[in-house]
Design a protein around this motif. Structure first.
Motif, PDB file in Angstrom:
ATOM      1  N   PRO A 151      22.617 -80.103  70.200  1.00  0.00           N
ATOM      2  CA  PRO A 151      22.245 -81.137  70.874  1.00  0.00           C
ATOM      3  C   PRO A 151      21.357 -81.498  71.820  1.00  0.00           C
ATOM      4  N   GLY A 152      20.961 -82.588  71.924  1.00  0.00           N
ATOM      5  CA  GLY A 152      19.603 -83.030  72.882  1.00  0.00           C
ATOM      6  C   GLY A 152      19.851 -82.571  74.749  1.00  0.00           C
ATOM      7  N   GLU A 153      19.168 -82.064  75.126  1.00  0.00           N
ATOM      8  CA  GLU A 153      19.217 -81.908  76.472  1.00  0.00           C
ATOM      9  C   GLU A 153      19.617 -80.146  76.118  1.00  0.00           C
ATOM     10  N   ARG A 154      20.747 -79.771  75.414  1.00  0.00           N
ATOM     11  CA  ARG A 154      21.313 -78.502  75.527  1.00  0.00           C
ATOM     12  C   ARG A 154      19.997 -77.081  74.965  1.00  0.00           C
ATOM     13  N   ALA A 182      27.550 -91.487  49.158  1.00  0.00           N
ATOM     14  CA  ALA A 182      27.898 -90.424  49.821  1.00  0.00           C
ATOM     15  C   ALA A 182      27.509 -88.995  50.377  1.00  0.00           C
ATOM     16  N   PRO A 183      27.162 -88.261  51.147  1.00  0.00           N
ATOM     17  CA  PRO A 183      26.695 -86.957  51.487  1.00  0.00           C
ATOM     18  C   PRO A 183      26.998 -85.897  49.837  1.00  0.00           C
ATOM     19  N   GLU A 184      25.515 -85.218  49.822  1.00  0.00           N
ATOM     20  CA  GLU A 184      26.103 -84.193  49.058  1.00  0.00           C
ATOM     21  C   GLU A 184      26.822 -83.657  50.215  1.00  0.00           C
ATOM     22  N   LEU A 185      26.212 -82.741  51.481  1.00  0.00           N
ATOM     23  CA  LEU A 185      27.371 -81.975  52.052  1.00  0.00           C
ATOM     24  C   LEU A 185      27.162 -82.434  53.479  1.00  0.00           C
ATOM     25  N   ASN A 186      28.630 -81.879  53.874  1.00  0.00           N
ATOM     26  CA  ASN A 186      28.475 -82.473  55.464  1.00  0.00           C
ATOM     27  C   ASN A 186      28.145 -80.629  56.145  1.00  0.00           C
ATOM     28  N   LEU A 187      26.737 -80.916  56.400  1.00  0.00           N
ATOM     29  CA  LEU A 187      26.479 -79.075  57.143  1.00  0.00           C
ATOM     30  C   LEU A 187      26.507 -79.431  58.459  1.00  0.00           C
ATOM     31  N   GLU A 188      27.587 -78.297  58.934  1.00  0.00           N
ATOM     32  CA  GLU A 188      27.952 -77.756  59.936  1.00  0.00           C
ATOM     33  C   GLU A 188      27.291 -76.879  60.786  1.00  0.00           C
ATOM     34  N   THR A 189      26.050 -75.688  60.242  1.00  0.00           N
ATOM     35  CA  THR A 189      25.728 -74.933  61.038  1.00  0.00           C
ATOM     36  C   THR A 189      25.405 -75.365  62.503  1.00  0.00           C
ATOM     37  N   GLU A 190      25.005 -76.128  62.955  1.00  0.00           N
ATOM     38  CA  GLU A 190      24.825 -76.948  64.283  1.00  0.00           C
ATOM     39  C   GLU A 190      24.473 -78.333  64.128  1.00  0.00           C
ATOM     40  N   VAL A 191      23.944 -78.774  65.012  1.00  0.00           N
ATOM     41  CA  VAL A 191      24.248 -80.038  65.261  1.00  0.00           C
ATOM     42  C   VAL A 191      22.172 -80.731  65.163  1.00  0.00           C
ATOM     43  N   ILE A 199      18.326 -69.869  66.813  1.00  0.00           N
ATOM     44  CA  ILE A 199      17.108 -70.277  68.332  1.00  0.00           C
ATOM     45  C   ILE A 199      16.975 -71.594  68.673  1.00  0.00           C
ATOM     46  N   PRO A 200      16.920 -72.103  69.394  1.00  0.00           N
ATOM     47  CA  PRO A 200      16.940 -73.348  70.288  1.00  0.00           C
ATOM     48  C   PRO A 200      16.279 -74.116  69.733  1.00  0.00           C
ATOM     49  N   LYS A 201      16.170 -75.589  69.616  1.00  0.00           N
ATOM     50  CA  LYS A 201      15.604 -76.960  69.372  1.00  0.00           C
ATOM     51  C   LYS A 201      14.640 -76.361  68.423  1.00  0.00           C
ATOM     52  N   LEU A 202      15.486 -75.660  67.182  1.00  0.00           N
ATOM     53  CA  LEU A 202      14.079 -76.058  66.174  1.00  0.00           C
ATOM     54  C   LEU A 202      13.748 -77.165  65.526  1.00  0.00           C
ATOM     55  N   SER A 203      12.800 -77.531  65.284  1.00  0.00           N
ATOM     56  CA  SER A 203      12.015 -79.018  65.288  1.00  0.00           C
ATOM     57  C   SER A 203      11.723 -78.770  63.220  1.00  0.00           C
ATOM     58  N   ASP A 204      11.411 -78.096  62.828  1.00  0.00           N
ATOM     59  CA  ASP A 204      10.722 -77.981  61.797  1.00  0.00           C
ATOM     60  C   ASP A 204      10.581 -76.065  61.477  1.00  0.00           C
ATOM     61  N   LEU A 205      10.553 -75.839  59.704  1.00  0.00           N
ATOM     62  CA  LEU A 205      10.415 -74.436  59.115  1.00  0.00           C
ATOM     63  C   LEU A 205       9.421 -74.590  57.350  1.00  0.00           C
ATOM     64  N   SER A 207      26.621 -88.858  82.462  1.00  0.00           N
ATOM     65  CA  SER A 207      24.682 -89.293  82.137  1.00  0.00           C
ATOM     66  C   SER A 207      24.412 -88.301  82.316  1.00  0.00           C
ATOM     67  N   GLU A 208      25.009 -87.176  82.178  1.00  0.00           N
ATOM     68  CA  GLU A 208      24.128 -85.920  82.515  1.00  0.00           C
ATOM     69  C   GLU A 208      22.324 -86.155  81.135  1.00  0.00           C
ATOM     70  N   ARG A 209      23.483 -86.064  79.849  1.00  0.00           N
ATOM     71  CA  ARG A 209      22.378 -86.385  78.467  1.00  0.00           C
ATOM     72  C   ARG A 209      23.253 -87.092  77.537  1.00  0.00           C
ATOM     73  N   ILE A 210      22.498 -88.250  77.564  1.00  0.00           N
ATOM     74  CA  ILE A 210      23.019 -89.515  76.650  1.00  0.00           C
ATOM     75  C   ILE A 210      23.026 -89.734  75.059  1.00  0.00           C
TER      76      ILE A 210
END
Length: 555
Positions: free
Chosen positions: A320-323, A283-292, A352-358, A466-469
């Motif tokens: 979320p993808g493409e948002r 099981a996960p240690e924690l369910n993350l909720e700050t974002e998706v 901050i939008p669309k963060l991939s790494d830090l 169909s806008e974002r799948i």
């Protein structure tokens, strides 16, 4: 100097500031906590006005200032996907287009402005440099096809030799095949995560079950062992000071939430049961909720104060993808008990939008890679997309009043929720969507969907399906050699057969030697016009019911 322990720091009370230019001009200098300091030291001031680079559109929930780095010289940013400290404490980044580059502050104002090319993985026939780590003066890059080592022998800032470190990676041309989270462990072995092949209609042969696993690779790259299986899309992993390995994973395909996991030897983490056939899920240690969509992670050192966040885990979220306006940073305060278990508390740090790494820099500030716009497959199709940020701690902001990040929910009427539940059944939504948080039918499970999407975004998903799948929900058209054609969602595949879920949630097994062609559909399996005949009151009731699935209380 005595180094503080995690328990010496109380969890930082989140504050929210949307910085205006006028407000930020009140601060004449930046401050940062250098490694080893128990109190922050000011960055050397100079004649350059850095407030020009404060991003006033960023909402920050703590005593930090968000600067957009003015990378105006050298390599142009093209969907940056990695940030990490490399040899000599130099910060490196990678582009989705293949460039690996070091970052430099040429005018000494505390903000990097040049990206100097170190190498380009395309020059050796590779793509997607989505993993980065270093050992000594050697840099290791994880790509879709292999992990490759690069070395700058003449110290001119550019790699002049490279070699294959590990290439036993099942590889196809599917764009979601990545090698992520490279990190050397306390045992000096390299740990790396290979994204799942469960959404690939034609996966490469994988007799060892490497894809969808965390691999543990010997220091010479010759021996490989599976440390964990059943992962979906693990982008970030890292060791803490106790030698425990943590990693995030994305919701979907057996993962009920956005997850923070801790490595258990030979653990199975719940994704792609058809491949791993393991009935015992860690099981996960924690369910993350700050974002998706959690992406990169980074442990702050215990001696980097950073506003009371010494030893905390920081998580980047793509959103979320493409948002394109979604994404953020979360901070997890962790306490380790004597028996080795942990307790956790998550706080939002910034939107901050669309963060991939830090990554934390040498001066203790937090650097962020914003991927920016891309196509459905995350390919760089827009010119010079993405940005790099530097989040700087400023103790002068500690006095600011706390502000709630969460937007107030619309009050839900009990009668409206019941009416919406009835409409949900009448419109046959239950035929494709479960609401129990466990069962995945043709469409995604809608339990807790309002924790991932706003009410307006949920409505848009219904009106424009169909806008974002979501990648794992994309439809596939299969054309058999006998001329038969069928469309559905891939729920499992290997080199011998394809498992396809059809409308009605019926799963069929199609032998690989019977398939002539497969085509990714651009249209959602959910048809448009579902709400056409509903009144505005009925639409609101349906949305009330869907929102209530996330635990909102009806009055």
């Amino acid at each position: 100097m005595k180094v503080k322990k995690l328990e010496d720091y109380s969890p930082l009370k989140p504050t929210g500031i949307r910085f205006s230019v006028a407000f930020c001009l009140a601060f004449s200098s930046l401050t940062s906590c250098l490694s080893g300091c128990s109190s922050p030291k000011p960055i050397q001031a100079d004649s350059i006005d850095r407030t020009t680079y404060i991003d006033t559109t960023v909402s920050v929930y703590g005593p930090y200032v968000a600067y957009k780095l003015p990378i105006t010289n050298g390599v142009k940013l093209a969907n940056p996907i990695q940030l990490a400290l490399g040899p000599e404490g130099v910060l490196y980044g990678t582009n989705q287009t293949g460039e690996v580059y070091s970052l430099h502050d040429t005018n000494k104002d505390g903000l990097e402005d040049m990206a100097l090319l170190y190498c380009n993985v395309k020059d050796v026939g590779l793509r997607s440099p989505s993993g980065f780590t270093s050992r000594g003066d050697t840099i290791y890059i994880g790509t879709a096809q292999q992990i490759r080592a690069f070395l700058d022998k003449d110290n001119d800032g550019k790699a002049d030799t490279s070699w294959v470190f590990f290439d036993s990676i099942p590889h196809s041309e599917h764009p979601y095949e990545w090698t992520n989270g490279l990190s050397f462990g306390p045992d000096n072995w390299l740990y790396a995560a290979l994204s799942t092949d469960s959404w690939n209609a034609a996966p490469s042969p994988d007799p060892n079950g490497y894809r969808g696993s965390i691999l543990r690779i010997s220091p010479n790259g010759k021996i490989v062992k599976k440390a964990a299986t059943g992962i979906r899309s693990v982008y970030g992993l890292g060791f803490n000071k106790y030698g425990d390995l943590f990693f995030t994973d994305n919701e979907g395909g057996g993962n009920l939430t956005e997850e923070l996991n801790r490595l258990v030897k030979n653990g199975y983490y719940g994704h792609n049961h058809a491949k791993y056939k393991n009935d015992t899920t860690t099981a996960p240690e924690l369910n993350l909720e700050t974002e998706v969509a959690p992406s990169g992670i980074e442990f702050n050192s215990f001696d980097n104060y950073f506003g009371g966040a010494g030893g905390n885990l920081f998580v980047a979220y793509y959103g979320p993808g493409e948002r394109w306006t979604r994404g953020g940073i979360g901070r997890i305060h962790m306490l380790r008990a004597g028996d080795g278990s942990y307790t956790y508390k998550e706080y939002a740090v910034a939107d901050i939008p669309k963060l991939s790494d830090l990554a934390f820099g040498k001066d203790g500030s937090l650097y962020l890679a914003s991927h920016g716009k891309a196509d459905y497959w995350y390919n760089a199709v827009y010119e010079n997309e993405g940005s790099l940020y530097k989040l700087v701690y400023d103790p002068g902001l500690l006095h600011m009043p706390a502000k709630s990040r969460k937007m107030p929910d619309k009050a839900l009427s009990k009668n409206a929720v019941e009416a919406g539940k009835q409409l949900f059944a009448e419109r046959a939504c239950l035929g494709c969507h479960q609401v129990d948080g466990a069962t995945e039918l043709l469409g995604p499970n809608l339990k807790d969907v309002a924790k991932r999407l706003t009410r307006e975004e949920i409505l848009e998903e219904i009106l424009k399906p169909s806008e974002r799948i979501k990648p794992s929900m994309m439809a596939l058209r299969v054309i058999k050699k006998n001329g038969q054609t069928m469309s559905g969602r891939v729920v499992g595949s290997n080199e011998n057969q394809l498992s396809l879920m059809l409308i009605g949630n019926h799963v069929i097994e199609i032998p690989g030697d019977e398939i002539k062609e497969t085509v990714n559909e651009t249209k959602s399996l959910m048809y448009e016009g579902l709400l056409t005949s509903l009144t505005e009151t009925e639409k609101d009731a349906l949305l009330d019911y869907i929102v209530s699935l996330s635990g909102s209380t009806a009055r």
